[in-house]
Scaffold this active site. Structure first.
Site, mmCIF file in Angstrom:
data_model
loop_
_atom_site.group_PDB
_atom_site.id
_atom_site.type_symbol
_atom_site.label_atom_id
_atom_site.label_comp_id
_atom_site.label_asym_id
_atom_site.label_seq_id
_atom_site.Cartn_x
_atom_site.Cartn_y
_atom_site.Cartn_z
ATOM 1 N N SER A 124 0.841 -1.202 0.000
ATOM 2 C CA SER A 124 0.000 0.000 0.000
ATOM 3 C C SER A 124 0.871 1.245 0.000
ATOM 4 C CB SER A 124 -0.858 -0.022 1.274
ATOM 5 O OG SER A 124 -1.413 1.243 1.524
ATOM 6 N N TYR A 148 -1.838 -0.658 10.770
ATOM 7 C CA TYR A 148 -2.103 -1.261 9.452
ATOM 8 C C TYR A 148 -0.891 -1.067 8.545
ATOM 9 C CZ TYR A 148 -3.724 -1.593 4.639
ATOM 10 O OH TYR A 148 -3.823 -1.892 3.291
ATOM 11 N N LYS A 152 1.999 -3.775 6.707
ATOM 12 C CA LYS A 152 2.392 -3.825 5.282
ATOM 13 C C LYS A 152 3.904 -3.687 5.141
ATOM 14 C CE LYS A 152 -1.537 -4.520 3.467
ATOM 15 N NZ LYS A 152 -1.806 -5.793 2.805
HETATM 16 P P1 NAD Z 1 -10.969 -6.746 1.360
HETATM 17 O O1 NAD Z 1 -11.171 -6.733 2.819
HETATM 18 O O2 NAD Z 1 -12.143 -6.524 0.473
HETATM 19 O O3 NAD Z 1 -10.283 -8.124 0.912
HETATM 20 C C1 NAD Z 1 -9.403 -8.853 1.739
HETATM 21 C C2 NAD Z 1 -9.913 -10.280 1.798
HETATM 22 O O4 NAD Z 1 -9.039 -11.035 2.624
HETATM 23 C C3 NAD Z 1 -11.317 -10.394 2.383
HETATM 24 O O5 NAD Z 1 -12.144 -11.119 1.513
HETATM 25 C C4 NAD Z 1 -11.108 -11.122 3.704
HETATM 26 O O6 NAD Z 1 -12.208 -11.941 4.039
HETATM 27 C C5 NAD Z 1 -9.831 -11.894 3.429
HETATM 28 N N1 NAD Z 1 -9.033 -12.210 4.621
HETATM 29 C C6 NAD Z 1 -8.631 -11.375 5.614
HETATM 30 N N2 NAD Z 1 -7.910 -12.040 6.515
HETATM 31 C C7 NAD Z 1 -7.825 -13.323 6.086
HETATM 32 C C8 NAD Z 1 -7.220 -14.489 6.610
HETATM 33 N N3 NAD Z 1 -6.574 -14.489 7.771
HETATM 34 N N4 NAD Z 1 -7.330 -15.636 5.898
HETATM 35 C C9 NAD Z 1 -8.011 -15.679 4.737
HETATM 36 N N5 NAD Z 1 -8.626 -14.602 4.202
HETATM 37 C C10 NAD Z 1 -8.526 -13.440 4.870
HETATM 38 O O7 NAD Z 1 -9.823 -5.704 1.033
HETATM 39 P P2 NAD Z 1 -9.292 -5.184 -0.379
HETATM 40 O O8 NAD Z 1 -9.618 -3.748 -0.463
HETATM 41 O O9 NAD Z 1 -9.701 -6.099 -1.452
HETATM 42 O O10 NAD Z 1 -7.731 -5.292 -0.122
HETATM 43 C C11 NAD Z 1 -6.983 -6.407 -0.548
HETATM 44 C C12 NAD Z 1 -5.542 -6.216 -0.101
HETATM 45 O O11 NAD Z 1 -5.043 -5.004 -0.639
HETATM 46 C C13 NAD Z 1 -5.389 -6.114 1.414
HETATM 47 O O12 NAD Z 1 -4.205 -6.782 1.778
HETATM 48 C C14 NAD Z 1 -5.258 -4.627 1.642
HETATM 49 O O13 NAD Z 1 -4.525 -4.339 2.784
HETATM 50 C C15 NAD Z 1 -4.517 -4.194 0.392
HETATM 51 N N6 NAD Z 1 -4.753 -2.773 0.056
HETATM 52 C C16 NAD Z 1 -6.020 -2.308 -0.106
HETATM 53 C C17 NAD Z 1 -6.235 -0.965 -0.403
HETATM 54 C C18 NAD Z 1 -7.630 -0.418 -0.568
HETATM 55 O O14 NAD Z 1 -7.790 0.789 -0.570
HETATM 56 N N7 NAD Z 1 -8.648 -1.234 -0.744
HETATM 57 C C19 NAD Z 1 -5.144 -0.100 -0.538
HETATM 58 C C20 NAD Z 1 -3.859 -0.613 -0.376
HETATM 59 C C21 NAD Z 1 -3.677 -1.962 -0.079
HETATM 60 C C1 UD1 Z 2 -6.822 5.678 3.639
HETATM 61 C C2 UD1 Z 2 -5.892 5.128 4.680
HETATM 62 C C3 UD1 Z 2 -4.694 4.507 3.990
HETATM 63 C C4 UD1 Z 2 -5.137 3.459 2.953
HETATM 64 C C5 UD1 Z 2 -6.092 4.127 1.963
HETATM 65 C C6 UD1 Z 2 -6.620 3.190 0.924
HETATM 66 C C7 UD1 Z 2 -6.258 6.583 6.649
HETATM 67 C C8 UD1 Z 2 -5.643 7.611 7.537
HETATM 68 N N1 UD1 Z 2 -5.495 6.187 5.588
HETATM 69 O O1 UD1 Z 2 -6.109 6.648 2.953
HETATM 70 O O2 UD1 Z 2 -3.822 3.913 4.914
HETATM 71 O O3 UD1 Z 2 -4.018 2.943 2.265
HETATM 72 O O4 UD1 Z 2 -7.192 4.673 2.716
HETATM 73 O O5 UD1 Z 2 -7.438 2.235 1.523
HETATM 74 O O6 UD1 Z 2 -7.356 6.105 6.875
HETATM 75 N N2 UD1 Z 2 -12.247 11.877 3.183
HETATM 76 C C9 UD1 Z 2 -13.248 12.753 3.553
HETATM 77 N N3 UD1 Z 2 -14.386 12.226 4.118
HETATM 78 C C10 UD1 Z 2 -14.569 10.893 4.304
HETATM 79 C C11 UD1 Z 2 -13.527 10.004 3.926
HETATM 80 C C12 UD1 Z 2 -12.375 10.535 3.379
HETATM 81 O O7 UD1 Z 2 -13.114 13.964 3.394
HETATM 82 O O8 UD1 Z 2 -15.616 10.490 4.832
HETATM 83 C C13 UD1 Z 2 -11.042 12.446 2.558
HETATM 84 C C14 UD1 Z 2 -9.746 12.128 3.301
HETATM 85 O O9 UD1 Z 2 -9.481 13.129 4.262
HETATM 86 C C15 UD1 Z 2 -8.723 12.093 2.138
HETATM 87 C C16 UD1 Z 2 -9.541 11.575 0.963
HETATM 88 O O10 UD1 Z 2 -10.907 11.828 1.295
HETATM 89 O O11 UD1 Z 2 -8.294 13.397 1.842
HETATM 90 C C17 UD1 Z 2 -9.363 10.087 0.702
HETATM 91 O O12 UD1 Z 2 -9.608 9.383 1.915
HETATM 92 P P1 UD1 Z 2 -9.595 7.771 1.980
HETATM 93 O O13 UD1 Z 2 -10.497 7.226 0.928
HETATM 94 O O14 UD1 Z 2 -9.865 7.393 3.378
HETATM 95 O O15 UD1 Z 2 -8.116 7.380 1.535
HETATM 96 P P2 UD1 Z 2 -6.692 7.838 2.155
HETATM 97 O O16 UD1 Z 2 -6.828 8.970 3.076
HETATM 98 O O17 UD1 Z 2 -5.757 8.008 1.017
#
Ligand code: NAD
Ligand code: UD1
Length: 336
Positions: A124, A148, A152
């Protein structure tokens, strides 16, 4: 040979599964459904007309992992399973380190036992903490500001150490920026449990009438309109990046990190306007205090992924909002 996808029924994992199946790859999916539902498997099949092999399993369960590796011919792993809510991680750091880091250790041990060394890992942009400059390049300093992010960065370090220990390991660390949007079928998308933490799912729920208004966290940042700027990326573009990373790890040893973003930042108010345009709905909002731990501006320099993986995000903010709106209308109460 098959690709094992951990967390394959989650938001990003389900899109990765669709792209893998559409590319003709055989996959084995595992998930413990802690943040997703079995319905997603039906949806993946509806989109691709293929039924992925699935195990309901926890990555903490090494015996289950050993069984999965022994029952299938797996040569690569895309590891997405993990807990991802930043606020919750501050309340429950041990649960986060246990699930994400210990779970990953079990997975890597099971891989080594099975002689599987190709790994694409979901990292991430949070490994950059509050960035000192933008656009962010992969060599910028790494530091984390919540548990979190700590999980990572710890997993990245473990994988780097593995690559040094044995050249059999082929690893890509994919640092996602802000994945949004949904598959254009509207069948899979982000399905948050309870009130969303992230901006786009919140905006969508305001537009569809589930939430009354958006709190905009701060309008006094040094940005175009005072609100926070982020690099939003269509989840399908992101999923395609995994296939490119898979091609790379299948051929190249070592461990490399890649920013997966578009390289363009949008402010919260620009997102609200784009979503109103895509949905034809008003998104009510009010200005609220800044959220602790938020950066003013965060966007990627994605040129390393372009050069080394041959990957570039294709979809713009309009398509991201249109596809999210389509998914929201088709699933007004989510998938679960
Ligand atoms: P998500 O929660 O939708 O998907 C993660 C999946 O992993 C879920 O289906 C959950 O049930 C499963 N899971 C969690 N713990 C587990 C375990 N111990 N064993 C088996 N399954 C397990 O999240 P996502 O948004 O799809 O994210 C996927 C990956 O990408 C995560 O590792 C997350 O940290 C990373 N990531 C997500 C974002 C984002 O904004 N969505 C940003 C950066 C990184
Ligand atoms: C958040 C996480 C980050 C993660 C990323 C993607 C935090 C502090 N950081 O980041 O670790 O990798 O999501 O999953 O939570 N915002 C509003 N109102 C809301 C929600 C968000 O104004 O209700 C604003 C935030 O202040 C930011 C932007 O929208 O400026 C995006 O927010 P968000 O979607 O939570 O993503 P990140 O802040 O990038």
């Amino acid at each position: 040979m098959s690709v094992l996808v951990t967390g394959g029924t989650g938001y990003i994992g389900s899109h990765v599964c669709v792209e893998l199946l559409n590319a003709g790859r055989d996959i084995v999916v595992i998930d413990n459904f802690s943040n997703s539902s079995p319905k997603v498997l039906e949806r993946i099949t509806e989109i691709t007309k293929k039924e992925p092999k699935f195990y309901e399993a926890d990555i903490l369960d090494e015996a289950a992992l050993d069984k999965i590796f022994s029952e299938n011919k797996i040569d690569s792993v895309i590891h997405l399973a993990g807990l991802k809510a930043v606020g919750e991680s501050v309340q429950k750091p041990l649960e986060y380190y246990e699930n994400n880091v210990t779970g990953s250790l079990h997975l890597f041990c099971a891989m080594r036992k099975a002689g599987v060394y190709n790994m694409v890992f979901s990292s991430s942009a949070c490994v950059y903490g509050i960035p000192k400059r933008v656009p962010i390049v992969e060599t910028d300093p790494l530091h984390t500001i919540n548990p979190y992010g700590g999980t990572k960065l710890t997993i990245e370090r473990i994988l780097e150490d593995l690559a040094v220990s044995d050249s059999k390991w082929h690893i890509s660390l994919l640092r996602y920026f802000n994945p949004i949007g949904a598959h254009e079928s509207g069948l899979i998308g982000e399905d948050p449990n309870g009130i969303p933490n992230n901006l786009l799912p919140y905006v969508a729920q305001v537009a569809v009438g589930r939430l009354p208004y958006l709190n905009v966290f701060g309008n006094d940042y040094d940005t175009v309109d005072g609100t926070g700027v982020r690099d939003y990326i269509h989840v399908v573009d992101l999923a395609k990046g995994h296939l490119k990373a898979l091609d790379k790890v299948e051929k190249t040893p070592g461990c490399s990190a890649y920013n997966l973003g578009t390289g363009t930042g949008y402010s919260v108010l620009q997102i609200v306007a784009a979503f109103e345009k895509a949905s034809g709905k008003k998104v009510a909002y009010q200005i609220a205090p800044r959220r602790a731990g938020d950066a003013a501006t965060c966007y990627a320099d994605p040129s390393k992924a372009a050069k080394e993986l041959g990957w570039k995000a294709e979809f713009g903010i309009e398509k991201m909002c249109e596809d999210l709106w389509n998914f929201t209308q088709k699933n007004p109460n989510g998938i679960r």
